[in-house]
Design a protein around this motif. Structure first.
Motif, PDB file in Angstrom:
ATOM      1  N   GLY A  70      78.449   5.994  54.911  1.00  0.00           N
ATOM      2  CA  GLY A  70      77.398   4.981  54.843  1.00  0.00           C
ATOM      3  C   GLY A  70      77.217   4.206  56.132  1.00  0.00           C
ATOM      4  N   VAL A  71      77.910   4.603  57.203  1.00  0.00           N
ATOM      5  CA  VAL A  71      77.812   3.872  58.476  1.00  0.00           C
ATOM      6  C   VAL A  71      77.595   4.871  59.624  1.00  0.00           C
ATOM      7  N   VAL A  72      76.492   4.712  60.348  1.00  0.00           N
ATOM      8  CA  VAL A  72      76.241   5.530  61.532  1.00  0.00           C
ATOM      9  C   VAL A  72      76.148   4.613  62.748  1.00  0.00           C
ATOM     10  N   ALA A  73      76.364   5.193  63.916  1.00  0.00           N
ATOM     11  CA  ALA A  73      76.329   4.401  65.145  1.00  0.00           C
ATOM     12  C   ALA A  73      75.575   5.140  66.236  1.00  0.00           C
ATOM     13  N   VAL A  74      74.926   4.362  67.089  1.00  0.00           N
ATOM     14  CA  VAL A  74      74.230   4.905  68.255  1.00  0.00           C
ATOM     15  C   VAL A  74      74.838   4.264  69.496  1.00  0.00           C
ATOM     16  N   PRO A  75      75.765   4.950  70.167  1.00  0.00           N
ATOM     17  CA  PRO A  75      76.339   4.397  71.400  1.00  0.00           C
ATOM     18  C   PRO A  75      75.409   4.657  72.588  1.00  0.00           C
ATOM     19  N   LEU A  76      74.839   3.602  73.122  1.00  0.00           N
ATOM     20  CA  LEU A  76      73.896   3.743  74.229  1.00  0.00           C
ATOM     21  C   LEU A  76      74.617   3.601  75.563  1.00  0.00           C
ATOM     22  N   VAL A  77      74.278   4.492  76.495  1.00  0.00           N
ATOM     23  CA  VAL A  77      74.857   4.456  77.832  1.00  0.00           C
ATOM     24  C   VAL A  77      73.728   4.600  78.842  1.00  0.00           C
ATOM     25  N   GLY A  78      73.679   3.699  79.812  1.00  0.00           N
ATOM     26  CA  GLY A  78      72.636   3.772  80.839  1.00  0.00           C
ATOM     27  C   GLY A  78      71.422   2.927  80.498  1.00  0.00           C
ATOM     28  N   THR A  79      70.404   3.062  81.325  1.00  0.00           N
ATOM     29  CA  THR A  79      69.190   2.263  81.156  1.00  0.00           C
ATOM     30  C   THR A  79      68.380   2.738  79.959  1.00  0.00           C
ATOM     31  N   LEU A  80      67.840   1.804  79.231  1.00  0.00           N
ATOM     32  CA  LEU A  80      67.030   2.112  78.053  1.00  0.00           C
ATOM     33  C   LEU A  80      65.560   1.876  78.395  1.00  0.00           C
ATOM     34  N   ASP A  81      64.834   2.964  78.686  1.00  0.00           N
ATOM     35  CA  ASP A  81      63.410   2.839  78.977  1.00  0.00           C
ATOM     36  C   ASP A  81      62.595   3.197  77.733  1.00  0.00           C
ATOM     37  N   SER A  82      61.283   3.183  77.875  1.00  0.00           N
ATOM     38  CA  SER A  82      60.418   3.417  76.716  1.00  0.00           C
ATOM     39  C   SER A  82      60.616   4.800  76.115  1.00  0.00           C
ATOM     40  N   ALA A  83      60.703   5.829  76.981  1.00  0.00           N
ATOM     41  CA  ALA A  83      60.855   7.195  76.476  1.00  0.00           C
ATOM     42  C   ALA A  83      62.172   7.356  75.737  1.00  0.00           C
ATOM     43  N   ARG A  84      63.230   6.823  76.314  1.00  0.00           N
ATOM     44  CA  ARG A  84      64.535   6.965  75.677  1.00  0.00           C
ATOM     45  C   ARG A  84      64.609   6.127  74.407  1.00  0.00           C
ATOM     46  N   ALA A  85      63.985   4.954  74.420  1.00  0.00           N
ATOM     47  CA  ALA A  85      63.978   4.101  73.229  1.00  0.00           C
ATOM     48  C   ALA A  85      63.294   4.815  72.067  1.00  0.00           C
ATOM     49  N   GLN A  86      62.235   5.560  72.360  1.00  0.00           N
ATOM     50  CA  GLN A  86      61.542   6.304  71.317  1.00  0.00           C
ATOM     51  C   GLN A  86      62.445   7.366  70.726  1.00  0.00           C
ATOM     52  N   VAL A  87      63.213   8.066  71.591  1.00  0.00           N
ATOM     53  CA  VAL A  87      64.144   9.090  71.117  1.00  0.00           C
ATOM     54  C   VAL A  87      65.244   8.453  70.268  1.00  0.00           C
ATOM     55  N   VAL A  88      65.747   7.304  70.723  1.00  0.00           N
ATOM     56  CA  VAL A  88      66.793   6.594  69.964  1.00  0.00           C
ATOM     57  C   VAL A  88      66.294   6.268  68.568  1.00  0.00           C
ATOM     58  N   MET A  89      65.083   5.722  68.503  1.00  0.00           N
ATOM     59  CA  MET A  89      64.519   5.332  67.211  1.00  0.00           C
ATOM     60  C   MET A  89      64.344   6.547  66.304  1.00  0.00           C
ATOM     61  N   GLU A  90      63.797   7.631  66.840  1.00  0.00           N
ATOM     62  CA  GLU A  90      63.552   8.821  66.029  1.00  0.00           C
ATOM     63  C   GLU A  90      64.858   9.424  65.516  1.00  0.00           C
ATOM     64  N   ARG A  91      65.861   9.533  66.401  1.00  0.00           N
ATOM     65  CA  ARG A  91      67.129  10.138  66.000  1.00  0.00           C
ATOM     66  C   ARG A  91      67.873   9.257  65.000  1.00  0.00           C
ATOM     67  N   LEU A  92      67.807   7.945  65.199  1.00  0.00           N
ATOM     68  CA  LEU A  92      68.483   7.034  64.270  1.00  0.00           C
ATOM     69  C   LEU A  92      67.839   7.092  62.891  1.00  0.00           C
ATOM     70  N   LEU A  93      66.522   7.026  62.858  1.00  0.00           N
ATOM     71  CA  LEU A  93      65.826   7.052  61.572  1.00  0.00           C
ATOM     72  C   LEU A  93      66.063   8.374  60.844  1.00  0.00           C
ATOM     73  N   GLN A  94      66.055   9.472  61.597  1.00  0.00           N
ATOM     74  CA  GLN A  94      66.307  10.771  60.977  1.00  0.00           C
ATOM     75  C   GLN A  94      67.729  10.843  60.441  1.00  0.00           C
ATOM     76  N   SER A  95      68.677  10.276  61.184  1.00  0.00           N
ATOM     77  CA  SER A  95      70.068  10.271  60.731  1.00  0.00           C
ATOM     78  C   SER A  95      70.227   9.420  59.474  1.00  0.00           C
ATOM     79  N   LEU A  96      69.504   8.310  59.394  1.00  0.00           N
ATOM     80  CA  LEU A  96      69.563   7.468  58.196  1.00  0.00           C
ATOM     81  C   LEU A  96      69.048   8.230  56.975  1.00  0.00           C
ATOM     82  N   VAL A  97      68.008   9.026  57.200  1.00  0.00           N
ATOM     83  CA  VAL A  97      67.468   9.824  56.101  1.00  0.00           C
ATOM     84  C   VAL A  97      68.448  10.917  55.696  1.00  0.00           C
TER      85      VAL A  97
END
Length: 286
Positions: free
Chosen positions: A167-194
């Protein structure tokens, strides 16, 4: 001087009558520039294919590579360019594979005093220039596509979503978070939650060198998106320097839980789920 139907026919016969000699010399010239990075058999096959396709195109009355009669020749050149790009040859090395035919033909022309043949050769060099430029452009397009694919793969690898607990997932971010990467983070996190049905997600920014207004907005959007999916987010990795920056910028995380480390965030989530954690003290020596 441009090619015409008659000169194309004469050139086709010239290439055909001296096929073995031309392809052998053509292969030798190209091989010298590639310095053994491509097998002799493969190079000879590519040269023979270009030679045969070129004869067919000239026999059909080819006068311009961009025309309808140059379709098959363009396809062969594009395939050559793609193969060379994937094998990490340079664009120059790829174009030389076409331009080398000039040298091979020139050696043949030096043996004749026929003015018409020399004029045909001059017209043919214009077509070879078009072919060389076409391979260069095809090479560049392929390399750009390869680089874009590699960048996308690296982007996905740099934003993993890991399951820490039931019931617990994590997204360890490393490096600069720009718009393109933020979109990937959001998509992968939401898919993992599903996929996992996890009600909690931890966004760890320990590896993010700095947090500015833009980075904070990306994080907040990800949190809001996760909440719409029915999951609560905890932000961890708030180091003292980042905390000072957040306060100085006036960034508000609202009711989002924040923790100093990933371990603290995991303990917080476990308490919320009713799992008790205890610290194991080192055993004293007798």
């Amino acid at each position: 001087m441009a090619l015409n139907a008659e000169s194309s026919g004469r050139l086709a016969r010239l290439l055909n009558e001296n096929a073995d000699r031309l392809t052998e010399r053509w292969t030798e010239i190209v091989a010298a520039t590639l310095r053994g990075r491509l097998s002799q058999a493969e190079l000879a096959r590519q040269v023979r294919e270009m030679h045969r396709t070129m004869i067919d195109a000239l026999e059909s009355g080819l006068t311009d590579l961009a025309g309808e009669r140059g379709g098959e020749l363009r396809a062969v050149l594009a395939e050559l360019s793609r193969a060379r790009a994937q094998q990490s040859f340079t664009a120059t090395e790829t174009a030389i594979s076409v331009f080398a035919l000039k040298d091979a033909l020139l050696e043949l022309m030096e043996e004749t005093q026929d003015a018409q043949t020399l004029r045909d050769f001059l017209a043919f060099t214009s077509l070879l220039d078009q072919m060389g430029l076409f391979t260069f452009e095809s090479y560049v397009r392929t390399r750009e596509s390869l680089i874009a694919d590699q960048a996308e793969q690296l982007l996905e690898l740099s934003t993993p979503v890991v399951k820490l607990w039931e019931g617990v997932v994590a997204v360890p971010l490393v490096g600069t978070l720009d718009s393109a990467r933020a979109q990937v983070v959001m998509e992968r996190l939401l898919q993992s939650l599903v996929d996992t049905g996890s009600p909690y997600a931890i966004i760890d920014i320990t590896g993010v060198p700095a947090v500015d207004t833009q980075v904070a907005q990306h994080i907040l959007k990800t949190v809001v998106a996760a909440r719409l999916m029915g999951a609560d987010c905890i932000i961890s990795g708030i180091r003292p320097q980042i905390a000072q920056t957040i306060v100085a910028l006036g960034i508000e995380f609202g009711d989002i839980a924040t923790k100093a480390s990933l371990a603290d965030a995991l303990r917080h989530v476990l308490r919320l789920t009713g799992v008790e954690t205890t610290s194991r003290r080192p055993r004293r020596e007798a």
